[in-house]
Design a protein around this motif. Structure first.
Motif, PDB file in Angstrom:
ATOM      1  N   GLY A 297      34.860  72.406   2.888  1.00 41.47           N
ATOM      2  CA  GLY A 297      34.501  73.310   1.629  1.00 41.47           C
ATOM      3  C   GLY A 297      33.227  73.910   2.825  1.00 41.47           C
ATOM      4  O   GLY A 297      33.278  75.337   2.365  1.00 41.47           O
ATOM      5  N   SER A 314      35.903  75.918  -2.846  1.00 39.39           N
ATOM      6  CA  SER A 314      34.800  75.694  -2.182  1.00 39.39           C
ATOM      7  C   SER A 314      33.444  75.189  -2.996  1.00 39.39           C
ATOM      8  O   SER A 314      33.468  73.560  -2.510  1.00 39.39           O
ATOM      9  CB  SER A 314      34.409  76.479  -1.360  1.00 39.39           C
ATOM     10  OG  SER A 314      33.500  77.065  -1.921  1.00 39.39           O
ATOM     11  N   ASN A 318      32.678  70.876  -1.679  1.00 41.56           N
ATOM     12  CA  ASN A 318      31.121  70.732  -1.643  1.00 41.56           C
ATOM     13  C   ASN A 318      30.814  69.554  -2.402  1.00 41.56           C
ATOM     14  O   ASN A 318      30.585  68.729  -2.108  1.00 41.56           O
ATOM     15  CB  ASN A 318      30.313  72.160  -1.347  1.00 41.56           C
ATOM     16  CG  ASN A 318      30.609  72.889  -0.425  1.00 41.56           C
ATOM     17  OD1 ASN A 318      31.391  72.344   1.135  1.00 41.56           O
ATOM     18  ND2 ASN A 318      30.509  74.008  -0.065  1.00 41.56           N
TER      19      ASN A 318
END
Length: 398
Positions: A297, A314, A318
């Motif tokens: 991420g 991403s 994350n």
């Protein structure tokens, strides 16, 4: 112990019982204010000409104060009970928000310090309360549902914050903050928090340090703590600087990005709540997967300008890392700490998250100021890889 308190302790609660849902709702309302102001504060600060390094300091000071106070928060909760401390800290929460309403950006330092004080007591009270109310086998689910409630505001908080910042005038922001100051106090009425007082033994800094030293032989606690620090460093950096990064380089819509990330966090914590280890053992393979997700991420964020709209991918990686890291390590720590030292040591080891988050905001703010946002996210990826190496090197612990 009174009959009322005994009755509460004799009852069996499940992670999804109505009583526990009331506590999760209380947590969600409490953290809604933080979710909104975490977006608003950096934007206000940058508009006022404050540098990235100082913004990082302002945003990191809350978790630093929280880190310092956590052990004493556990002590005070043990002395006066979860329910009584919750009452006073929610009053403090309302006072903190009132100061921001009255003085605006000029109160940022004071408000962030007070937020750290209130957060230290709130998180300790909720986690000690959940530990008392749930059976051991349900503790992992309970911790996951609690942390889920703390991130639920990130689904709507950033969108509401950007709406208040870009579209509406200040009166709407003030009205929103007033509501968030009052409602948690109202919801506390009838909440099933433990009211019993535990055996209380006051401790000095010397005794605190001595108690911590006794745990040096517990390699599991040490590895878990260092992993938490490194993981929280990344979370702190992203939470503080992602909105500024995306707005500065016009990388998509920050509200959409944070909504996707929050949706992944919420969905993962609910659907995977039974997968979070709740057997008291350290599970390195699980932790490595979580950290790998974080690495992917942050690396994608570092190349955000080249990725274009693919930067939203991403948010998924994350989000998975944010969702799993904290409840997994907290659950392990709650088992690894000796029961008689839990009011002290739980605060100490939970403070590792605060330390990492605070360090991430402060240190990465300096990296941005003297380098670039891309370099900051590369450094975050390196931090995640260091954490992976640490876990793999010390994988044979219990």
């Amino acid at each position: 112990m009174t009959g009322k308190n005994s009755s509460l302790m004799d009852r069996t609660f499940t992670p999804l019982s109505f009583a526990m849902l009331q506590l999760y709702l209380l947590s969600m309302l409490f953290f809604t204010a933080s979710s909104i102001l975490t977006i608003i504060f950096p934007l206000q600060a940058e508009k006022s000409g404050i540098s990235e390094g100082e913004i990082g300091f302002i945003m990191g000071i809350t978790m630093f104060v929280c880190m310092i106070l956590r052990p004493w928060a556990g002590q005070m909760i043990a002395k006066y009970s979860v329910k009584k401390m919750m009452k006073w800290l929610l009053v403090g929460h309302a006072v903190t928000l009132t100061l921001y309403i009255l003085f605006g950006i000029h109160s940022l330092y004071v408000v962030r310090v007070l937020q750290g004080i209130v957060l230290a007591f709130f998180s300790m009270a909720m986690q000690l309360g959940i530990s008392d109310l749930l059976r051991n086998k349900d503790r992992g689910q309970g911790m996951s549902m609690y942390t889920l409630s703390t991130v639920m505001p990130s689904l709507y908080g950033p969108i509401l914050a950007m709406l208040l910042w870009q579209q509406l005038d200040a009166r709407y922001l003030i009205g929103c903050i007033v509501v968030l100051a009052i409602f948690p106090l109202l919801l506390l009425i009838g909440a099933p928090l433990p009211q019993h007082q535990k055996t209380f033994v006051a401790f000095s800094i010397r005794k605190l340090l001595g108690t911590v030293k006794e745990t040096r032989s517990n390699k599991g606690l040490l590895i878990a703590s260092f992993t938490m620090i490194l993981g929280a460093t990344i979370i702190g950096a992203i939470s503080t600087f992602l909105p500024l990064y995306m707005l500065k380089f016009n990388l998509g819509n920050i509200a959409v990005y944070l909504f996707i990330q929050a949706l992944v966090v919420v969905g993962s914590r609910f659907m995977l709540r039974k997968r979070i280890p709740s057997d008291g053992h350290w599970h390195p393979n699980f932790i490595v997967l979580v950290l790998l997700s974080s690495t992917i991420g942050t690396t994608m964020l570092a190349f955000g300008e080249e990725l274009g709209y693919f930067i939203y991918l991403s948010a998924i990686f994350n989000g998975l890392a944010f969702a799993m890291l904290y409840p997994t390590i907290v659950t392990y720590i709650s088992f690894a700490i000796p029961e008689d030292k839990k009011p002290i040591l739980l605060g100490v080891f939970l403070a590792t998250y605060d330390l990492g988050f605070s360090f991430g905001s402060l240190a990465m703010g300096i990296v941005v100021q003297y380098s670039s946002y891309a370099m900051m996210f590369i450094v975050c990826s390196i931090v995640a890889l260091i954490a992976i190496g640490l876990v793999l090197l010390k994988r044979n612990i219990r």
